[in-house]
Design a protein around this motif. Structure first.
Motif, mmCIF file in Angstrom:
data_model
loop_
_atom_site.group_PDB
_atom_site.id
_atom_site.type_symbol
_atom_site.label_atom_id
_atom_site.label_comp_id
_atom_site.label_asym_id
_atom_site.label_seq_id
_atom_site.Cartn_x
_atom_site.Cartn_y
_atom_site.Cartn_z
ATOM 1 N N GLU A 217 0.840 -1.289 -0.095
ATOM 2 C CA GLU A 217 -0.046 0.073 0.043
ATOM 3 C C GLU A 217 0.902 1.243 -0.058
ATOM 4 O O GLU A 217 0.637 2.300 -0.653
ATOM 5 N N PHE A 218 1.903 1.291 0.754
ATOM 6 C CA PHE A 218 2.820 2.228 0.677
ATOM 7 C C PHE A 218 3.509 2.489 -0.563
ATOM 8 O O PHE A 218 3.487 3.853 -0.964
ATOM 9 N N VAL A 219 3.879 1.761 -1.186
ATOM 10 C CA VAL A 219 4.691 1.798 -2.394
ATOM 11 C C VAL A 219 3.600 2.469 -3.831
ATOM 12 O O VAL A 219 3.985 3.135 -4.335
ATOM 13 N N ALA B 271 3.569 6.367 -5.227
ATOM 14 C CA ALA B 271 3.627 6.389 -6.666
ATOM 15 C C ALA B 271 2.651 7.188 -7.482
ATOM 16 O O ALA B 271 2.560 7.568 -8.429
ATOM 17 N N GLU B 272 1.845 7.511 -6.610
ATOM 18 C CA GLU B 272 0.622 8.381 -6.843
ATOM 19 C C GLU B 272 0.925 9.930 -7.194
ATOM 20 O O GLU B 272 0.326 10.653 -7.893
ATOM 21 N N HIS B 273 2.241 10.291 -6.496
ATOM 22 C CA HIS B 273 2.501 11.600 -6.574
ATOM 23 C C HIS B 273 4.094 12.029 -7.129
ATOM 24 O O HIS B 273 4.644 11.056 -6.682
ATOM 25 N N SER C 63 15.787 10.357 3.634
ATOM 26 C CA SER C 63 14.726 9.451 3.322
ATOM 27 C C SER C 63 14.954 8.265 2.627
ATOM 28 O O SER C 63 15.737 8.425 1.599
ATOM 29 N N ARG C 64 14.457 7.097 3.029
ATOM 30 C CA ARG C 64 14.614 5.902 2.446
ATOM 31 C C ARG C 64 13.473 5.113 2.196
ATOM 32 O O ARG C 64 12.979 4.403 3.242
ATOM 33 N N PRO C 65 12.620 5.261 1.059
ATOM 34 C CA PRO C 65 11.471 4.404 0.809
ATOM 35 C C PRO C 65 11.401 3.002 1.109
ATOM 36 O O PRO C 65 10.600 2.295 1.784
ATOM 37 N N PRO D 161 4.770 -0.192 6.565
ATOM 38 C CA PRO D 161 3.941 0.149 7.383
ATOM 39 C C PRO D 161 3.077 -1.360 7.947
ATOM 40 O O PRO D 161 3.303 -2.412 7.175
ATOM 41 N N THR D 162 2.429 -1.203 9.008
ATOM 42 C CA THR D 162 1.965 -2.638 9.511
ATOM 43 C C THR D 162 0.410 -1.962 9.886
ATOM 44 O O THR D 162 -0.047 -0.935 10.219
#
Length: 400
Positions: A130-132, A136-138, A165-167, A172-173
Motif C-alpha cells: 500500500e505504501f509503494v 507512486a501516485e505523487h 529519506s529511504r522509501p 507499515p503494518t
C-alpha cells in the motif's frame, strides 16, 4: 522542553509556587530561578507505573494543586491518572481517548476533513504494498508514521528531509500505519491554544524562520493569522477539549491554509505568549467567551541550536549568526534567570548517555533527546496502582 522553561517562568512570575519534574537532573527548567523545588523521575515510557507512583508521592508530599504536562507524558498521565484518595492534584489535560485521537496523524487528518478544514488528501497505508502504491501516485510526496514526532518517522522525495529519506526502509503494518500525502509548497506556521470546556481562551500563532535539521523550529516569531484560531476553535468545540492544544499548518503558495497535524500538548507558541495571558487561561480566571490572542511581532530563539547550526550546517552560518545577534530574546537564557541558558548545553549529556548505552540510537538530536518521554502507542492497563508505604524504591529515591 524549551517551552517548559517558558511555562515555569510564567507561573513563577505570576506569583505561583512551581515544582518541576524531569527524567534527569540537568534538564534546564529544573534550574530556573522560578522553580521552587525540582524532582527527578523515572521515564514514563520505560516505567509508566513507577512514574505515576512518583507523581502521586510528590503531589501528596507537597500538596500540588495542578499538574501541567509539557510533552507526551500527558498520554501516560491521561491513561492512568493519579490515584483516588489522599491529595488529588488536577491534571490540565483532556481524556486519553481525545489525546490518542489527535496524536494519531491519520485519524486527526480524517477528523479535520470531516469538519470542513483544508487538508492535503491523505492515504492511510497498512502494508508495504500500500505504501509503494501510495507514493507512486505523487510526483512529490510527504509520508509519515501516524505516531511520528520530532522529525522522525518521515519519508519524502522533496525538501530538506529528502536526502535522509529511504522509501525502501518503510514497512507499515496494521499496528504501525503510515499516512501519505502530496507535498505542499509554502511556509509552515503553527499555533498554540489554551482550551477550557471546548472554548479557546488564549491563543498564539507563530512561524519558525529557522529549523533544526529541517524539522523543529529554533527561531520563533508570533504572527497575526486569524485562520489558525478559527481552526483551533472549530476542533476544540467539536471535541469539548480541555487542556493545551497545538497545530501545524502550511500557508501554501496558492493562498490556502492547510492543516497538517495536531500536537495535543504545548509547543513553542508558549514562548511568544505573555505570562499575563497564559497563566490566567490555564487557571480558568478569564470570564466570558473572549479569546486573548498573543500580540504579533514577538521573537524568541534557541541560542544553543543556532550555535550548532553554524557548525553543522555551513551553508546556514550567515543566517544563524544574524539570528544569534538579533534582538530575539533567548528561550533558555534570560538576564534575570540565566541558569537554564547554561543547562541547555549541559543537558546534552542526557543525549550522549543514551547514545552510549543504545546501539540503535538514531543519531538525530531531536529524536535521541526525547527517547524517554515519547509515547509509543502502548495502551496501559486501566487501573493505576495505589501508592502505599511499599511504593517502588525508585519513587522514594527520586525524592531523596
Amino acid at each position: 522542553m524549551p517551552y517548559a522553561v517558558s511555562e515555569i517562568r510564567a507561573f513563577g512570575r505570576m506569583g505561583h509556587t512551581v515544582h518541576t519534574a524531569d527524567t534527569f537532573d540537568w534538564a534546564p527548567g529544573n534550574h530556573s530561578a522560578h522553580a521552587a523545588v525540582h524532582h527527578e523521575t523515572v521515564s514514563p515510557r520505560e516505567d509508566p507505573e513507577g512514574y505515576i507512583a512518583q507523581l502521586n508521592m510528590i503531589a501528596d508530599m507537597y500538596r500540588i494543586d495542578l499538574i501541567v504536562p509539557t510533552f507526551e507524558e500527558v498520554l501516560y498521565l491521561a491513561q492512568r491518572g493519579l490515584r483516588a484518595g489522599g491529595h488529588q492534584a488536577q491534571i490540565f489535560a483532556p481524556s486519553f481517548e481525545l489525546l490518542a485521537l489527535l496524536h494519531d496523524k491519520g485519524r486527526f487528518t480524517a477528523l479535520a476533513a470531516d469538519l470542513g478544514l483544508k487538508v492535503a488528501p491523505p492515504r492511510l497505508c497498512r502494508s508495504r504494498d500500500e505504501f509503494v502504491a501510495a507514493i507512486a501516485e505523487h510526483d512529490r510526496y510527504f509520508a509519515r508514521a501516524v505516531l511520528s514526532r520530532a522529525g522522525s518517522g518521515i519519508c519524502t522525495n522533496t525538501g530538506p528531509l529528502a536526502a535522509s529519506s529511504r522509501p525502501d526502509a518503510v514497512t507499515p503494518t496494521e499496528a504501525t500505519p503510515w499516512i501519505v500525502q502530496p507535498f505542499l509548497e509554502g511556509e509552515e506556521i503553527c499555533s498554540f491554544s489554551i482550551v477550557r470546556g471546548g472554548h479557546v481562551v488564549a491563543h498564539s500563532t507563530y512561524r519558525h524562520p529557522k529549523a533544526l535539521d529541517g524539522c523543529g523550529g529554533i527561531v520563533f516569531e508570533s504572527l497575526d493569522e486569524p485562520r489558525t484560531l478559527e481552526a483551533a476553535q472549530r476542533i476544540a468545540a467539536h471535541l469539548g477539549y480541555h487542556g493545551q492544544l497545538s497545530f501545524d499548518f502550511m500557508a501554501a503558495d496558492d493562498g490556502e491554509l492547510y492543516l497538517i497535524e495536531c500536537n495535543p500538548r504545548p509547543t513553542a507558541g508558549v514562548t511568544v505568549m505573555p505570562p499575563e495571558i497564559f497563566v490566567p487561561a490555564v487557571l480558568g480566571e478569564y470570564d466570558g467567551q473572549a479569546t486573548r490572542v498573543a500580540p504579533a511581532g514577538t521573537r524568541r530563539s534557541i541560542r544553543s541550536a543556532l550555535l550548532r547550526d553554524i557548525v553543522m550546517n555551513p551553508r546556514e552560518w550567515r543566517s544563524a549568526i544574524e539570528e544569534l545577534f538579533s534582538d530575539a530574546e533567548g528561550v533558555y537564557y534570560e538576564s534575570d534567570d540565566p541558569l537554564p541558558g547554561l543547562y541547555q548545553f549541559l543537558s546534552l549529556a542526557h543525549v550522549l548517555e543514551y547514545r552510549r548505552k543504545n546501539e540503535d540510537a538514531t543519531g538525530k538530536l531531536s529524536t535521541d533527546f526525547l527517547h524517554d518521554i515519547c509515547w509509543d502507542g502502548t495502551i496501559l492497563p486501566p487501573a493505576a496502582r495505589p501508592l502505599d508505604p511499599a511504593a517502588p524504591p525508585a519513587a522514594r529515591a527520586a525524592l531523596g
